[in-house]
Scaffold this active site. Structure first.
Site, mmCIF file in Angstrom:
data_model
loop_
_atom_site.group_PDB
_atom_site.id
_atom_site.type_symbol
_atom_site.label_atom_id
_atom_site.label_comp_id
_atom_site.label_asym_id
_atom_site.label_seq_id
_atom_site.Cartn_x
_atom_site.Cartn_y
_atom_site.Cartn_z
ATOM 1 N N GLU A 148 -11.516 14.584 30.571
ATOM 2 C CA GLU A 148 -10.700 14.041 29.479
ATOM 3 C C GLU A 148 -11.162 12.648 29.055
ATOM 4 O O GLU A 148 -11.504 11.807 29.889
ATOM 5 C CB GLU A 148 -9.243 13.972 29.942
ATOM 6 C CG GLU A 148 -8.280 13.423 28.900
ATOM 7 C CD GLU A 148 -6.844 13.398 29.420
ATOM 8 O OE1 GLU A 148 -6.110 14.345 29.117
ATOM 9 O OE2 GLU A 148 -6.467 12.445 30.134
ATOM 10 N N GLU A 216 1.750 18.934 18.977
ATOM 11 C CA GLU A 216 2.564 19.466 20.069
ATOM 12 C C GLU A 216 4.064 19.231 19.874
ATOM 13 O O GLU A 216 4.873 20.090 20.199
ATOM 14 C CB GLU A 216 2.093 18.776 21.368
ATOM 15 C CG GLU A 216 2.966 18.999 22.551
ATOM 16 C CD GLU A 216 2.380 18.381 23.820
ATOM 17 O OE1 GLU A 216 1.417 17.602 23.714
ATOM 18 O OE2 GLU A 216 2.891 18.704 24.899
HETATM 19 O O1 MCF Z 1 0.050 19.058 27.924
HETATM 20 C C1 MCF Z 1 0.979 18.189 28.480
HETATM 21 C C2 MCF Z 1 1.665 17.473 27.337
HETATM 22 N N1 MCF Z 1 0.736 16.879 26.385
HETATM 23 C C3 MCF Z 1 -0.205 15.954 26.704
HETATM 24 N N2 MCF Z 1 -0.699 15.625 27.867
HETATM 25 C C4 MCF Z 1 -0.443 16.101 29.105
HETATM 26 C C5 MCF Z 1 0.324 17.227 29.438
HETATM 27 N N3 MCF Z 1 0.434 17.283 30.763
HETATM 28 C C6 MCF Z 1 -0.268 16.273 31.269
HETATM 29 N N4 MCF Z 1 -0.817 15.547 30.279
HETATM 30 C C7 MCF Z 1 -1.627 14.341 30.553
HETATM 31 C C8 MCF Z 1 -2.781 14.148 29.638
HETATM 32 O O2 MCF Z 1 -3.901 14.876 30.049
HETATM 33 O O3 MCF Z 1 -0.806 13.230 30.395
HETATM 34 C C9 MCF Z 1 -1.551 12.130 29.884
HETATM 35 C C10 MCF Z 1 -2.970 12.638 29.654
HETATM 36 O O4 MCF Z 1 -3.811 12.246 30.670
HETATM 37 C C11 MCF Z 1 -0.826 11.704 28.641
HETATM 38 S S1 MCF Z 1 -1.565 10.449 27.655
HETATM 39 C C12 MCF Z 1 -1.287 8.993 28.519
#
Ligand code: MCF
Ligand code: FE
Length: 409
Positions: A148, A216
């Protein structure tokens, strides 16, 4: 060479064919289908793997979207609204990832295998899932490892690139048939265009799969489409007059000719923005219920002709990483659909469709495909009811094969 038969074989092909009382021959790939007795006579030296009289064989599931670094979450993160969740992630991510030690991640992968998952797409935020994923990939699971990238601060671009490259290059060194390095551009609200371009140039150069979170939540939708809402208010705490980096259509354009899984897309109506050849949608029903404030319109999404498949997301926004649990949630929320038709569609969305999205030679029981499959025992049931009864009742595999090798779980 091996022979295995079952009461029902769910081929998970485009027509969702179910073969009754049939068998197949396999080595690392599937070689031939036929009547069990005929195949045993034709291949007397092959080893016959016996199964229960009510068994079902189907392709191993493919869960293309997990966040194993959040494996320690159960009650820590806040659900109900996206920004509330995001703020709780920012507050607790270091603590949660420190708690998600190699053993916990490895144990969660093993649980997924037990629920019939043969391939995962792991979104790796920090790289702390690397050892567990690599080790697991040597023991009967295929891992597409999405490194990521994210960051919004102009002053930290170079720093972010260096940190990303370290994780990315390390993953490239370990590339194998079972460990497939890939890239995740986190999202339009969290990734500066310079970082997105940088990562996508690498994806093009190395011909890698890409994953991204897209449209989302209500908050993200208001932010990207109207530059309004909770995101604006929140960002005003840090900068004057904040603006989104992209309009949603322009964000999609970044991924032109790159094989990309767009995760969520709950607020996407303009399916024509996505390219059917390269782009697909990962639908995470449970996660959407906790964070998105709207249900994904599965009927419309499938009608668009795009590849729409299932994912669980992480324990950061789910209570289970089992695609069986996810399918059961889907049965409940997509109420407009005919139940029996939905059941077979969901099985394709956990096998054939994610396999295509991830360029795998799996996801289907077919001559020439990798022998990635599960054997489940189910009570006696009618052929027409079998996909639904399977989703309702299946919990753990009886036997599990990846590339023709049985995994003892
Ligand atoms: O898919 C879910 C909700 N949407 C976005 N990010 C995440 C989700 N679960 C974990 N994440 C992680 C993402 O990869 O949370 C962080 C990222 O590292 C959010 S951005 C600070
Ligand atoms: Fe996610």
């Amino acid at each position: 060479m091996y022979i295995i038969g079952a009461k029902y074989l769910f081929l998970c092909d485009e027509n969702f064919t179910i073969l009754e009382n049939q068998a197949f021959v396999f080595e690392d790939k599937i070689l031939e289908f036929g009547e069990l007795e005929h195949l045993l006579k034709k291949y007397p030296k092959a080893q016959w793997i016996k199964t229960d009289q009510n068994s079902i064989i189907l392709p191993a599931f493919i869960n293309p979207h997990t966040h194993l670094e959040f494996s320690a979450n159960s009650t820590t993160l806040h659900f109900g609204e996206f920004l509330t969740w995001l703020k709780s992630v920012i507050k607790s991510r270091s603590f949660l990832s420190a708690k998600a030690k190699e053993e916990l991640i490895f144990e969660n992968i093993r649980k997924m295998q037990k629920s019939g998952v043969g391939t995962i797409g792991e979104i790796s935020s920090f790289g702390s899932d690397f050892n567990a994923c690599l080790k697991a990939s040597e023991k009967g699971i295929r891992v597409v490892y999405f490194n990521e990238i994210l960051g919004t601060n102009e002053d930290q671009i170079e720093e972010k690139k260096v940190e990303f490259l370290k994780r990315f290059e390390n993953s490239l060194k370990h590339k194998s048939e079972f460990f497939i390095p890939a890239i995740s551009v986190h999202s339009a609200y969290s990734t500066h265009p310079k970082l997105a371009h940088f990562a996508l140039d690498l994806a093009r150069k190395y011909d890698l799969l890409v994953s991204t979170h897209f449209l989302e939540s209500r908050a993200e939708n208001n932010w990207l489409r109207k530059a309004q809402g909770g995101f604006k208010k929140w960002l005003e705490n840090f900068i004057a007059n904040p603006k989104p980096f992209y309009a949603p259509k322009d964000y999609v354009k970044l991924f032109e000719n790159v094989k990309t899984l767009f995760t969520h897309c709950v607020y996407l109506k303009e399916y024509e923005w996505l390219d059917k050849t390269y782009h697909s949608i990962t639908h995470c029903a449970f996660s959407n219920r906790l964070l998105s404030q709207k249900r994904f319109d599965l009927k419309k999404a499938l009608k668009s002709g795009l590849n729409v498949h299932l994912g669980t997301d992480g324990l950061s926004s789910n209570i289970s990483l089992s695609l069986l649990d996810e399918m059961r949630a889907n049965l409940l929320i997509h109420q407009g659909e005919d139940l029996l038709k939905l059941a077979s569609k969901l099985l394709q969305m956990a096998t054939l469709y994610p396999s295509k999205a991830l360029n795998l030679n799996a996801g289907e029981l077919k001559i020439g495909k990798n022998a990635d499959f599960s054997v489940f025992n189910l009570g006696e049931c009618e052929k027409k009811q079998a996909p639904l009864q399977f989703i309702l009742n299946a919990k753990e595999v009886e036997k599990f094969f990846i590339k023709g090798r049985e995994c003892n779980l």
